[in-house]
Design a protein around this motif. Structure first.
Motif, mmCIF file in Angstrom:
data_model
loop_
_atom_site.group_PDB
_atom_site.id
_atom_site.type_symbol
_atom_site.label_atom_id
_atom_site.label_comp_id
_atom_site.label_asym_id
_atom_site.label_seq_id
_atom_site.Cartn_x
_atom_site.Cartn_y
_atom_site.Cartn_z
ATOM 1 N N TYR A 240 -11.540 17.131 -22.606
ATOM 2 C CA TYR A 240 -11.436 17.025 -24.066
ATOM 3 C C TYR A 240 -10.554 15.840 -24.462
ATOM 4 C CZ TYR A 240 -7.195 19.693 -22.954
ATOM 5 O OH TYR A 240 -6.006 20.114 -22.405
ATOM 6 N N PHE B 62 -7.474 26.494 -37.243
ATOM 7 C CA PHE B 62 -7.355 27.944 -37.421
ATOM 8 C C PHE B 62 -6.358 28.476 -36.393
ATOM 9 C CE2 PHE B 62 -11.496 26.722 -39.073
ATOM 10 C CZ PHE B 62 -11.416 27.252 -40.349
ATOM 11 N N ARG C 126 -3.683 31.406 -34.959
ATOM 12 C CA ARG C 126 -3.248 32.809 -35.013
ATOM 13 C C ARG C 126 -1.764 32.888 -34.610
ATOM 14 N NH1 ARG C 126 -6.932 37.072 -31.990
ATOM 15 N NH2 ARG C 126 -6.038 36.089 -30.130
ATOM 16 N N THR C 127 -1.427 32.266 -33.478
ATOM 17 C CA THR C 127 -0.021 32.231 -33.064
ATOM 18 C C THR C 127 0.360 30.777 -32.797
ATOM 19 O OG1 THR C 127 -0.446 34.307 -31.914
ATOM 20 C CG2 THR C 127 1.666 33.238 -31.480
ATOM 21 N N GLU D 99 -2.826 40.574 -23.484
ATOM 22 C CA GLU D 99 -2.952 40.675 -24.939
ATOM 23 C C GLU D 99 -2.046 41.753 -25.528
ATOM 24 O OE1 GLU D 99 -4.433 38.332 -26.589
ATOM 25 O OE2 GLU D 99 -5.284 37.407 -24.805
ATOM 26 N N LEU E 247 -7.952 30.380 -13.885
ATOM 27 C CA LEU E 247 -8.374 30.273 -15.293
ATOM 28 C C LEU E 247 -9.657 29.451 -15.340
ATOM 29 C CD1 LEU E 247 -4.902 29.398 -16.914
ATOM 30 C CD2 LEU E 247 -6.138 31.533 -17.209
ATOM 31 N N THR F 230 -4.136 23.736 -24.842
ATOM 32 C CA THR F 230 -5.289 22.860 -25.075
ATOM 33 C C THR F 230 -5.331 22.409 -26.533
ATOM 34 O OG1 THR F 230 -6.559 23.991 -23.357
ATOM 35 C CG2 THR F 230 -7.814 22.712 -24.969
ATOM 36 N N GLY F 231 -5.240 23.364 -27.452
ATOM 37 C CA GLY F 231 -5.293 23.030 -28.878
ATOM 38 C C GLY F 231 -4.260 21.975 -29.243
ATOM 39 N N GLY G 38 -3.169 26.874 -28.386
ATOM 40 C CA GLY G 38 -2.437 26.956 -27.124
ATOM 41 C C GLY G 38 -2.258 25.556 -26.540
ATOM 42 N N PRO H 10 -13.929 33.812 -28.673
ATOM 43 C CA PRO H 10 -13.457 34.951 -29.467
ATOM 44 C C PRO H 10 -14.659 35.757 -29.959
ATOM 45 C CG PRO H 10 -13.325 32.920 -30.744
ATOM 46 C CD PRO H 10 -13.863 32.539 -29.398
ATOM 47 N N GLN I 222 -3.107 19.609 -27.496
ATOM 48 C CA GLN I 222 -3.494 18.261 -27.053
ATOM 49 C C GLN I 222 -4.686 17.714 -27.833
ATOM 50 O OE1 GLN I 222 -4.001 18.452 -22.750
ATOM 51 N NE2 GLN I 222 -1.792 18.360 -22.421
ATOM 52 N N TYR J 84 -12.544 39.360 -26.527
ATOM 53 C CA TYR J 84 -13.170 38.096 -26.106
ATOM 54 C C TYR J 84 -14.562 38.303 -25.537
ATOM 55 C CZ TYR J 84 -8.627 35.996 -26.795
ATOM 56 O OH TYR J 84 -7.471 35.550 -27.364
HETATM 57 P P1 NDP Z 1 -4.827 29.851 -24.467
HETATM 58 O O1 NDP Z 1 -5.351 31.150 -23.973
HETATM 59 O O2 NDP Z 1 -3.445 29.503 -24.142
HETATM 60 O O3 NDP Z 1 -4.982 29.727 -26.038
HETATM 61 C C1 NDP Z 1 -6.090 30.250 -26.723
HETATM 62 C C2 NDP Z 1 -5.862 30.063 -28.201
HETATM 63 O O4 NDP Z 1 -6.955 30.592 -28.936
HETATM 64 C C3 NDP Z 1 -4.621 30.782 -28.697
HETATM 65 O O5 NDP Z 1 -3.954 29.962 -29.615
HETATM 66 C C4 NDP Z 1 -5.205 32.025 -29.368
HETATM 67 O O6 NDP Z 1 -4.385 32.598 -30.326
HETATM 68 C C5 NDP Z 1 -6.443 31.418 -29.985
HETATM 69 N N1 NDP Z 1 -7.424 32.420 -30.381
HETATM 70 C C6 NDP Z 1 -8.134 33.239 -29.582
HETATM 71 N N2 NDP Z 1 -8.938 34.044 -30.303
HETATM 72 C C7 NDP Z 1 -8.725 33.726 -31.599
HETATM 73 C C8 NDP Z 1 -9.266 34.213 -32.818
HETATM 74 N N3 NDP Z 1 -10.151 35.217 -32.840
HETATM 75 N N4 NDP Z 1 -8.850 33.642 -33.984
HETATM 76 C C9 NDP Z 1 -7.923 32.650 -33.953
HETATM 77 N N5 NDP Z 1 -7.371 32.164 -32.823
HETATM 78 C C10 NDP Z 1 -7.774 32.698 -31.655
HETATM 79 O O7 NDP Z 1 -5.867 28.718 -23.922
HETATM 80 P P2 NDP Z 1 -5.607 27.174 -23.639
HETATM 81 O O8 NDP Z 1 -6.918 26.600 -23.233
HETATM 82 O O9 NDP Z 1 -4.860 26.539 -24.726
HETATM 83 O O10 NDP Z 1 -4.652 27.187 -22.379
HETATM 84 C C11 NDP Z 1 -4.931 27.993 -21.244
HETATM 85 C C12 NDP Z 1 -4.052 27.595 -20.084
HETATM 86 O O11 NDP Z 1 -4.563 26.410 -19.492
HETATM 87 C C13 NDP Z 1 -2.619 27.226 -20.455
HETATM 88 O O12 NDP Z 1 -1.811 28.320 -20.651
HETATM 89 C C14 NDP Z 1 -2.226 26.430 -19.253
HETATM 90 O O13 NDP Z 1 -1.911 27.277 -18.182
HETATM 91 C C15 NDP Z 1 -3.507 25.681 -18.944
HETATM 92 N N6 NDP Z 1 -3.433 24.347 -19.556
HETATM 93 C C16 NDP Z 1 -2.610 23.473 -18.932
HETATM 94 C C17 NDP Z 1 -2.469 22.220 -19.416
HETATM 95 C C18 NDP Z 1 -1.569 21.312 -18.678
HETATM 96 O O14 NDP Z 1 -1.255 20.267 -19.214
HETATM 97 N N7 NDP Z 1 -1.127 21.632 -17.467
HETATM 98 C C19 NDP Z 1 -3.166 21.750 -20.618
HETATM 99 C C20 NDP Z 1 -4.034 22.754 -21.198
HETATM 100 C C21 NDP Z 1 -4.140 24.017 -20.675
HETATM 101 P P3 NDP Z 1 -3.253 33.688 -29.864
HETATM 102 O O15 NDP Z 1 -2.176 32.880 -29.218
HETATM 103 O O16 NDP Z 1 -2.844 34.317 -31.109
HETATM 104 O O17 NDP Z 1 -3.924 34.624 -28.911
#
Ligand code: NDP
Length: 602
Positions: free
Chosen positions: A108, A269, A271-272, A560, A198, A251-252, A249, A204, A254, A35
């Motif tokens: 967002y 796009f 990944r998981t 990770e 956070l 965020t995505g 994740g 990325p 929502q 990252y």
């Molecule tokens: P996350 O870290 O949970 O998700 C990041 C996303 O980006 C993952 O899907 C990850 O894939 C993907 N990603 C990263 N690098 C790449 C790449 N090179 N190519 C493709 N995909 C990539 O971040 P979020 O912002 O979604 O959430 C963070 C935290 O914020 C949550 O866990 C939560 O604690 C909090 N949150 C809380 C909410 C609430 O309602 N209370 C709402 C939103 C967020 P991979 O999984 O494979 O790494």
């Protein structure tokens, strides 16, 4: 609904093997180094799109009782609890243009809190506010943060659009000198840090990311000037655009449904895949939540905390998918205790987890019409490996003609970027706009990270003190050599999924420390012996999370895929027991960490 599968030993073994293979597809040798931070040439990603141009102001050079670093819920609650203790001069210093922290930055489209509003929003008893939806939109939460700030008169003295850049203890004066990026230099008798966990966005490190000529931004700095619309949607600026989103994740999950509604074409796009459970958001009345009785909100959030901490309780007031899955969540929490037969415990856990994850995967088949897309959207890991998500719109978005799911697992994420777009598996996807829903760095915003130099007695840097001996605190709040410095939400305390509840308990504690020290004209500083005793207590019952996280798919929970939880040592008996311990300690033992401020006069 798909038929429930019988969980024979063979089926469980196959599942374990599938989880292992899926994890292997994703673990990268560069781990957290994959990252990029939003600094240097990427600094513009972190610029504040919501604040009016920061007006010039004279640097502040005065003295306050308490400086609070951070104006998110931790800082605001600390301010409110200090006011309740009668502390007069309280100054919050906040990078954003207003209170709200994560809810200031994250606006967002589609943003909601996935924890029930009636337990997530703090100080509902004190403000008389009753949310109207079970899960509140982000803007309502942001406004509630401002409401608390106003009610407790924290605005007039606050410094917004200002970052603290140094904290230096002056032993002769018995105060902290606070430096900021706006050339302020003022003194504070106490400093409370509430810098969040956070709070620093990450990007990325995709090869060629700098080459892309289209429009890009991170979800925590949504560019409504480009997309049009509001957090409720109506992104008319995207009507004829090819839009990509990286990240699926919390965020995505929502943001995707809103982008799908309005983009010309949306490429997701992935990944998981996330586990996406039922949301069931709905309007609630004050009567539904018992808001006609004093103390209703406190009682409700205590009830929620007990359940998600695995503590016994008669009634489930919130009754949602968090509380229903509490047995699986507990694995994530420090309160996870292995008493009795470990093998039996793990076996029972594995079955419960498989039942839940099968239900989550069956839901994908039920909702998503194209079988190939459905297959790619199924999560293959244990429930608590990643933050669970909840949505009744996300999976449905993939049934739209203008939405394409692009799986990037085989290439460990997006392969590279070009001037025109994104490349995955040798195919280029031309894009007008790419949104990064790629999350936040963990552990970089605390005072121990070194980003914010904190110098205690004798000019010793907190970062150096801790890197030499490991973190040393009493209860996670105070450290020897750093008088009158109180850390909220930090290491060696206890956490929970309802983080505002945790922060409020910490705020009550911090404010009580300040009030006690003021009453006795004393300094707040634990002895080294008190720190040793606390660290020994943490170590004695430290749970073994490693076997669990080692098998998990990579993410920020396990550095990770390195197999260790990212969170540092925590109180092993969970948040409920921790809060009880703090209350008892305040009653019986708080004087132990108060020392005369003026020993000479003593
Ligand atoms: P996350 O870290 O949970 O998700 C990041 C996303 O980006 C993952 O899907 C990850 O894939 C993907 N990603 C990263 N690098 C790449 C790449 N090179 N190519 C493709 N995909 C990539 O971040 P979020 O912002 O979604 O959430 C963070 C935290 O914020 C949550 O866990 C939560 O604690 C909090 N949150 C809380 C909410 C609430 O309602 N209370 C709402 C939103 C967020 P991979 O999984 O494979 O790494």
């Amino acid at each position: 609904m798909a038929q429930a599968q019988e969980l024979t030993p063979e089926v469980l073994a196959e599942l374990r093997e599938r989880y292992r293979r899926e994890r292997e597809r994703r673990v990268r040798p560069d781990g957290t180094r994959q990252y990029l931070g939003a600094d240097a040439e990427f600094g513009y990603y972190a610029a504040d799109p919501y604040a009016a141009e920061a007006a010039g102001r004279e640097p502040v050079r005065d003295r306050v009782d308490v400086a609070i670093v951070g104006g998110g819920f931790g800082g605001i609650l600390a301010g409110a609890r200090l006011r309740q203790q009668g502390i007069a001069r309280v100054r919050v210093i906040e990078k954003g243009g207003d209170f709200g922290g994560t809810w200031y930055w994250n606006r967002y489209p589609g943003i909601h809190c996935d924890i029930e509003a009636h337990v997530y929003l703090p100080m509902l008893d004190e403000t008389g506010y009753v949310p109207e939806w079970k899960y509140a939109p982000g803007e309502e939460i942001r406004r509630h943060a401002v409401r608390i700030g106003e009610k407790f008169d924290l605005c007039a003295d606050a410094l917004f659009s200002t970052a603290v850049t140094s904290l230096t203890w002056d032993d002769t004066d018995g105060s902290w000198i606070v430096g900021t990026d706006r050339h302020d230099e003022f003194r504070a008798t106490y400093v409370i840090t509430a810098t969040g966990t956070l709070s620093e966005l990450k990007l990325p490190g995709i090869p060629g990311i700098e080459a892309f000529r289209g429009h890009t931004f991170h979800t925590s700095r949504w560019d409504y000037a480009y997309t049009g619309g509001t957090p409720d949607g109506g992104l008319t600026g995207l009507a004829d655009k090819r839009v990509g989103v990286v990240g699926t994740g919390a965020t995505g999950v929502q943001v995707v449904p809103k982008l799908a509604e309005d983009a010309g074409h949306l490429y997701v796009f992935q990944r998981t895949p996330s586990s996406v459970d039922v949301r069931d958001n709905r309007r609630t009345t004050a009567r539904d939540v018992g808001a006609d009785r004093p103390g209703w909100a406190r009682e409700r959030r205590e009830n929620f905390l007990r359940i998600v901490s695995g503590e016994a309780t008669g009634e489930d007031l919130v009754a949602d998918r968090w509380t229903a899955s509490a047995g699986l969540l507990e694995k994530l929490l420090p309160s996870f205790r292995r008493t009795g037969d470990r093998a039996a415990f793990e076996a029972a856990y594995e079955v419960a987890d498989a039942v839940k994850m099968n239900e989550i995967r069956a839901r994908v088949d039920d909702v998503v019409t194209d079988p190939e897309t459905a297959d790619r959207l199924k999560p293959w890991y244990r429930y608590a490996c990643k933050r669970p998500t909840f949505s009744d719109l996300y999976l449905q978005a993939f049934n739209r003609d203008n939405v394409t799911l692009v799986d990037t697992a085989d290439t460990h994420g997006i392969e590279r970027m070009t001037e025109r777009g994104v490349v995955v598996g040798g195919t280029e996807y031309p894009l007008d706009c790419l949104v990064f829903a790629t999350g936040f760095s963990v552990g970089v915003s605390g005072v121990h990270s070194g980003r914010l130099p904190v110098r205690g007695r004798g000019g010793v840097l907190l970062r150096d003190a801790w890197s030499a001996h490991g973190p040393r605190t009493l209860h996670g709040f105070t450290s020897n050599g750093f008088p009158n410095l109180i850390q909220l939400g930090g290491t060696q305390s206890a956490s929970s999924v309802n983080y505002t509840h945790v922060l409020d308990e910490h705020a009550v504690h911090g404010a009580a420390l300040v009030a006690a020290a003021e009453a006795k004209d004393a300094l707040v500083e634990p002895s080294r012996e008190a720190e040793d005793a606390w660290i020994a207590a943490l170590a004695e019952h430290a749970p073994d999370h490693e076997w669990f996280h080692a098998e998990c798919t990579p993410g920020y929970y396990n550095a990770e895929g390195r197999g260790r939880p990212n969170g540092p040592t925590a109180y092993p008996h969970g948040a409920v027991a921790f809060h009880e311990l703090l209350a008892r300690w305040r009653k019986e033992s708080m004087d132990e960490i108060l020392s005369p401020r003026h020993p000479a006069r003593g």
